[in-house]
Design a protein around this motif. Structure first.
Motif, short mmCIF file in Angstrom:
data_model
loop_
_atom_site.label_atom_id
_atom_site.label_comp_id
_atom_site.label_asym_id
_atom_site.label_seq_id
_atom_site.Cartn_x
_atom_site.Cartn_y
_atom_site.Cartn_z
N ALA A 1 4.98 6.38 -14.82
CA ALA A 1 4.97 4.57 -13.95
C ALA A 1 5.76 4.99 -12.59
N LYS A 2 6.32 5.78 -13.57
CA LYS A 2 7.31 5.26 -11.80
C LYS A 2 7.51 5.88 -10.96
N ASN A 3 6.88 7.25 -11.07
CA ASN A 3 6.10 8.11 -10.15
C ASN A 3 5.59 7.21 -8.86
N GLU A 4 4.51 6.71 -10.06
CA GLU A 4 3.19 6.05 -9.05
C GLU A 4 3.48 5.35 -7.91
N ILE A 5 4.58 4.45 -8.43
CA ILE A 5 5.50 3.63 -7.09
C ILE A 5 5.97 4.54 -6.23
N TYR A 6 6.38 5.61 -6.48
CA TYR A 6 6.53 6.99 -5.05
C TYR A 6 5.21 6.78 -4.78
N ALA A 7 3.98 8.03 -5.95
CA ALA A 7 3.03 8.51 -5.27
C ALA A 7 2.25 7.26 -4.11
N ARG A 8 2.57 5.89 -4.31
CA ARG A 8 1.44 5.31 -3.36
C ARG A 8 1.93 5.33 -2.54
N HIS A 9 3.16 6.28 -1.88
CA HIS A 9 3.84 5.79 -0.49
C HIS A 9 3.54 7.22 -0.15
N GLY A 10 3.03 8.19 -0.43
CA GLY A 10 2.90 9.67 -0.23
C GLY A 10 3.65 11.02 -0.26
N ARG A 11 4.81 10.66 -1.61
CA ARG A 11 5.60 11.33 -1.77
C ARG A 11 5.15 12.55 -2.06
N GLN A 12 5.06 13.63 -2.17
CA GLN A 12 4.90 14.84 -3.03
C GLN A 12 6.19 15.23 -4.13
#
Length: 310
Positions: free
Chosen positions: A243-254
């Motif tokens: 869930a925490k990394n979901e916020i990063y993933a929305r901005h395109g982080r690999q």
């Protein structure tokens, strides 16, 4: 004879003279004493005349200054701002896919009661439940058993007239089971089953798969509102990491960690275009205030759950 008389007369004369001289001496001593006392008195009078007269100093007893009374500061009456207006959330709400319906028939700032109904898209099977939960702030956390025996849990968030509902079933016992993760709508979506469609048996859920992996997001609006402890606390530490990394993933982080990379690559919305080092160096300018706060909150709960072994 005569001689004796003479002696007597002489003796009397001597005695008389002695008495006279004694009286004279006493009188003289008294006069002298009187004169000495008169002279001392005169000297004392003269001394008194030479002493300067001074007005007596009047002893003034100072009046005590009154003790100042402290001015009482009125105690402010705290104004409690309600977390939400219950009147905004009565009656029917519908999921965006049209399969779930919630009817809120009792609600206050302390409690909510609602009926829950979920069906499949062909409306051939359904489950229902009646739920009552305590409200804390602007959210309510609950669990229930539906009419088919499924054990479900979730939370409701009341936010500026919008109703966010998340309900998940840990171990479904029927083909239709509670599964909602969206902002509910007042507009009902009418389902039109395909008369030619042949029902396909639903696969048994993978017990290793997390509840929300069947959906697209853990928190679909974590970039536009603050998450509450109630809705974050329902997840395990592993789920909270995603869930925490979901916020990063929305901005395109690999992602370098394989299972995290595989999880987000399975999502239709994910496009990993920024390598981790570049992204992390720029993240202060990438996240907004909601995302920064939510990342911190999820991380706190992730650490807490990890310590509890959940």
């Amino acid at each position: 004879m005569r001689k004796k008389q003479r002696l007597k007369i002489l003796l009397k004369i001597l005695i008389s003279l002695f008495i006279i001289f004694g009286a004279a001496a006493i009188l003289l001593a008294g006069i002298r004493k009187t004169r000495i006392e008169a002279r001392q008195k005169q000297e004392a009078m003269e001394a008194l005349k030479n002493v300067p007269t001074a007005a007596p100093t009047v002893s003034v007893t100072p009046s005590p200054s009154p003790t100042p009374r402290p001015t009482a500061t009125p105690t402010p009456v705290p104004t409690v701002v309600a977390a939400f207006d219950p009147n905004d959330f009565w009656d029917y709400w519908y999921s965006t896919d049209g399969t779930a319906t919630i009817n809120v028939y009792d609600i206050s700032l302390d409690k909510i009661s609602f009926s829950f109904y979920q069906t499949d898209r062909n409306q051939s099977q359904s489950v229902s439940a009646d739920v009552t939960a305590e409200v804390a702030g602007n959210a309510a956390r609950f669990d229930f058993n539906d009419s088919a025996g499924n054990r479900a849990a979730g939370n409701i968030i009341f936010d500026k007239g919008q109703l966010y509902v998340r309900i998940a079933t840990g171990d479904p016992v029927s083909s239709v089971y509670p599964n909602v993760n969206c902002i509910m709508s007042r507009d009902q979506v009418y389902l039109e089953p395909d008369p030619t469609a042949t029902p396909i048996p639903e696969e048994e859920p993978d017990p290793t798969q997390t509840d929300t992996q069947t959906g697209e997001y853990f928190f679909p609006d974590s970039d536009s509102r603050y998450l509450t402890d109630e809705e974050v606390a329902v997840y395990s530490s592993d789920q909270l990491e995603l869930a925490k990394n979901e916020i990063y993933a929305r901005h395109g982080r690999q992602f370098v960690t394989q299972y995290i990379s595989d999880y987000f690559n399975s999502k239709s919305w994910y496009q990993g275009t920024i390598d981790p080092d570049t992204f992390d160096a720029q993240q202060d300018s990438i996240f907004n205030e909601y995302e920064m706060s939510n990342i911190s909150k999820i991380a706190e709960w992730e650490e807490r759950k990890s310590g509890e072994g959940n």
